[in-house]
Enzyme design. Structure first.
Site, short mmCIF file in Angstrom:
data_model
loop_
_atom_site.label_atom_id
_atom_site.label_comp_id
_atom_site.label_asym_id
_atom_site.label_seq_id
_atom_site.Cartn_x
_atom_site.Cartn_y
_atom_site.Cartn_z
N HIS A 73 1.70 -1.30 -2.91
CA HIS A 73 -0.06 -1.19 -3.43
C HIS A 73 -0.17 -0.36 -4.43
O HIS A 73 -1.37 -0.25 -4.89
CB HIS A 73 -0.76 -0.74 -2.06
CG HIS A 73 -0.71 -1.86 -0.83
ND1 HIS A 73 -1.04 -3.21 -1.39
CD2 HIS A 73 -0.28 -2.04 0.31
CE1 HIS A 73 -0.89 -3.94 -0.05
NE2 HIS A 73 -0.41 -3.20 0.76
N ASP A 109 5.76 -9.05 2.45
CA ASP A 109 4.91 -8.09 3.23
C ASP A 109 3.73 -9.05 3.34
O ASP A 109 3.08 -9.66 2.35
CB ASP A 109 4.54 -6.90 2.30
CG ASP A 109 3.77 -5.86 3.29
OD1 ASP A 109 2.57 -6.28 3.39
OD2 ASP A 109 4.08 -4.91 3.54
N HIS A 111 0.58 -7.97 3.44
CA HIS A 111 -0.39 -7.71 2.52
C HIS A 111 0.05 -7.96 1.02
O HIS A 111 1.10 -7.75 0.69
CB HIS A 111 -0.80 -6.30 2.52
CG HIS A 111 -1.23 -5.86 3.93
ND1 HIS A 111 -0.25 -5.26 4.88
CD2 HIS A 111 -2.40 -6.16 4.71
CE1 HIS A 111 -0.97 -5.01 6.24
NE2 HIS A 111 -2.03 -5.74 5.80
N ASP A 189 5.07 -7.04 8.41
CA ASP A 189 3.88 -6.96 9.22
C ASP A 189 3.15 -8.37 9.27
O ASP A 189 2.31 -8.79 9.80
CB ASP A 189 2.85 -6.18 8.61
CG ASP A 189 2.92 -5.85 7.01
OD1 ASP A 189 3.76 -6.70 6.49
OD2 ASP A 189 2.44 -4.98 6.45
#
Length: 246
Positions: A73, A109, A111, A189
Site C-alpha cells: 500500500h 492479497d 486488498h 487475507d
C-alpha cells in the site's frame, strides 16, 4: 537468512527522498499506520529481505520472506495501510536495474496493491497483476491502469469458484506476458476466516496458487503482505508446499 537494511539507492527507485524523510517524523502516518521510533530501520530490513529474496531466487532457490511490515500500500510519496516502504516495488525496480528484462508482480492479497500500481505504472519491462476484493480498502483497483497494471476485482462474499476463476484469469494473462521472473505479493487475507475482508479462500486454494505459480517455470520472489487470522501459519505453509512442488 538475515537480511541487510535496504540502502537509499534501492529505495529511491520506488520512493521520493521526502518519503524516506517522513519515516523519521514522530507523527502517525494515517489511522492504520502508526509511527514509532524504530519504524525506519524495520521497514528498511523488510525491504532488504525482498532484495535478499531476489538474490536467492536468481540463484535457483525456492524463497519466501516472512518479514513485516508489509509494503504494497505504500505509494511513491507516502506510507499508508500498515505499509512504510513498498518492499515488492523496491525489489521489482531493483531487478530491472540489475539485468532483469521482464518482471511480473503478482499480488493476491485481498486488498488492492495500490502502492505497487502507483510505483510500477507504465514502467518498461514490468507488469502488475492484482486480484482483490472490491469494493474494499483502499478503494482502488476497479479497473486497469496505464498500459501494464491489470486488476481483477472480485465482489465481497463471492464463491470460491468465482475467486479461483479471477486468480486463474490473472495467471493466464501473466503467462502471456512471458516474464523471466515473478515477484509475488503473498497476502493471505482472502481466507474465509480472515477478520478484515469477506472472501472465501481456504488453505487448499493457497496451495493450488503456489503450485500454479511454480509451474510457470521462472524464478519466484515471494514476500509476505497481509493475513490476520489465527490460521495464518497453516495458510503460509500450504502455499510454501505449493511453491516447493509438494
Amino acid at each position: 537468512l538475515t537480511p541487510s537494511p535496504a540502502a537509499d539507492e534501492a529505495i529511491l527507485r520506488a520512493h521520493t527522498p521526502e518519503h524516506i524523510a517522513r519515516l523519521r517524523i514522530p507523527h502517525d502516518f494515517d489511522a492504520d499506520t502508526a509511527y514509532f521510533p524504530e519504524i525506519e530501520s524495520l521497514a528498511r530490513l523488510s525491504a532488504g529481505a525482498g532484495l535478499l529474496a531476489l538474490e536467492q531466487a536468481r540463484a535457483g532457490e525456492t524463497v519466501f520472506s516472512l518479514m513485516r511490515p508489509p509494503g504494497h500500500h505504500a505509494v511513491r510519496h507516502e506510507p499508508m495501510g500498515f505499509c512504510y516502504l513498498n518492499n515488492i516495488a523496491i525489489t521489482a525496480r531493483h531487478a530491472l536495474a540489475t539485468g532483469t528484462k521482464r518482471i511480473a508482480v503478482f499480488d493476491f492479497d485481498v486488498h488492492h496493491g495500490n502502492g505497487t500500481e502507483d510505483i510500477l505504472r507504465d514502467v518498461p519491462g514490468a507488469a502488475f497483476y492484482s486480484i482483490h476484493e472490491y469494493p474494499c480498502y483502499p478503494g482502488s483497483g476497479g479497473a486497469n491502469v496505464g498500459n501494464n497494471c491489470f486488476n481483477y476485482p472480485v465482489a465481497p462474499f463471492s464463491s470460491r469458484d468465482d475467486y479461483r476463476a479471477a486468480l486463474a484469469k490473472a495467471l493466464a494473462d501473466l503467462k502471456q506476458f512471458n516474464p523471466e521472473l515473478i515477484a509475488v505479493s503473498a497476502g493471505f487475507d482472502a481466507y474465509a476466516n480472515d477478520p478484515l475482508a469477506n472472501s472465501p479462500l481456504l488453505a487448499e486454494d493457497f496451495h493450488w496458487l503456489g503450485k500454479e505459480l511454480r509451474d510457470v517455470g521462472v524464478p519466484l520472489v515471494n514476500l509476505l503482505e497481509g493475513g490476520y487470522s489465527d490460521d495464518l501459519p497453516e495458510l503460509i505453509f500450504a502455499y510454501l508446499q505449493g511453491i516447493n512442488g509438494e
